[in-house]
Enzyme design. Sequence first.
Site, short mmCIF file in Angstrom:
data_model
loop_
_atom_site.label_atom_id
_atom_site.label_comp_id
_atom_site.label_asym_id
_atom_site.label_seq_id
_atom_site.Cartn_x
_atom_site.Cartn_y
_atom_site.Cartn_z
N ASP A 118 -5.12 0.47 3.70
CA ASP A 118 -4.73 -0.22 2.47
C ASP A 118 -3.72 -1.33 2.74
O ASP A 118 -3.15 -1.44 3.83
CB ASP A 118 -4.14 0.78 1.48
CG ASP A 118 -5.21 1.54 0.72
OD1 ASP A 118 -6.39 1.19 0.84
OD2 ASP A 118 -4.85 2.50 0.00
N LYS A 169 -6.20 -3.11 -1.99
CA LYS A 169 -6.38 -3.45 -3.40
C LYS A 169 -5.00 -3.79 -3.95
O LYS A 169 -4.11 -2.96 -3.98
CB LYS A 169 -7.00 -2.29 -4.18
CG LYS A 169 -8.40 -1.92 -3.71
CD LYS A 169 -8.97 -0.75 -4.48
CE LYS A 169 -9.34 -1.13 -5.90
NZ LYS A 169 -10.45 -2.08 -5.96
N MET A 186 3.36 0.79 -10.12
CA MET A 186 2.55 -0.38 -10.48
C MET A 186 2.85 -0.86 -11.90
O MET A 186 1.95 -1.18 -12.68
CB MET A 186 1.06 -0.05 -10.31
CG MET A 186 0.68 0.33 -8.89
SD MET A 186 -1.02 0.97 -8.72
CE MET A 186 -0.83 2.62 -9.46
#
Length: 283
Positions: free
Chosen positions: A50, A71, A186
Site C-alpha cells: 500500500d 489507494k 481518514m
Amino acid sequence: MTDSPALPDQNWPVLLPGWVWLCGAGPGDPGLLTLHALNALKQADVVIYDALVQEDILGWAPQADHIYAGKRGGKASAKQRDISLKLIDLAHAGKRVLRLKGGDPFVFGRGGEEAQTLVQHGIPIRIIPGISAGIGGLAYAGIPVTHRDVNQSVTFVTGHDQSGNTPSSLDWRAIAQGSQVIVIYMGMKHIARISQALIDAGRPGAEPVAVVTTATTEAQQVLETTLATVVEDIETAGLTPPAIICVGRSVLMRQALDWQAQAAGEAPRDTDPLGRGRPAESA
C-alpha cells in the site's frame, strides 16, 4: 537499506506457494513491524504493498517482486477489484504472496474484503495483524488512547465511506454523547462536516483535538487544537493527509507525555495536565 535483521531462533510459519498472507505493516516506523511480518517479507515471491508502507520495509524483501497497489483519497489509485484479482492470479500461479497493508489490515484497511474474496476463490490465507495508526500513531504523539482519569471507552470511526462521503450510517449524535474519546481515520477531507456534527450533537467547541499527520515517521507533525478551531488551524498549518484525528481530553496528556520533545531536551509543558494531582499508588 541494510541487511534484514535476523529472526530469533525458533520455528516460524512457512509461506507456501499458492498462499496469500495479509499483513499489517504498522503506521510507518519500520521498527513497529512485527516479527511475523518480517518472517513473511523474508519468504515472499511477491509483495503487493500500500501507499503508506515505507521503502525501508520493502528493502527487507530483496528477493521479491514489489507491486504497488496504493489507494489514496483524491489521487489516481488502484481499484479494489483489480487488487483482489491480482492476488488471486498470483496465488493461482503458485507464487508466495504477501499483501502488505499500512497499519492493521482489518482496521479500515479493506483487509476483510480482500480476505473474503480470496477465501471465496479457494485461496488459503494467513492474517498477520499490525499496529493500527489510531493507537500507535497517537502514542508517538504522546497521546494515550485510554487513560483511567479520562475515558473508559474509545470509538474508532472512518471519515469517509465507499463513495468518498462522510459515512451516512454513523450516528454522530450517539458517538458525540456516548464516547469519551473519538479517533477518526481518514477524516481530513470532511473534518469541517465532522467537527460541526459533533458540536451540533452537544460536544463542546473547546473540546481538545489532536491531528497527527504521517504518524511515527520522521515527517510526523502534530497539531493541538479544539473542535471549534480545528478546520481553521489545519488550513493555517498546511497539514495534509494521511492523518489521525483524536477528539477528547486524552489529547491534554500530550503536554506531559510528548516523549519525542523530551528526547530532544525539552521539558514537559505540564506534568499534570488533567489537574488531578499526584495519582495514588496502584493496588
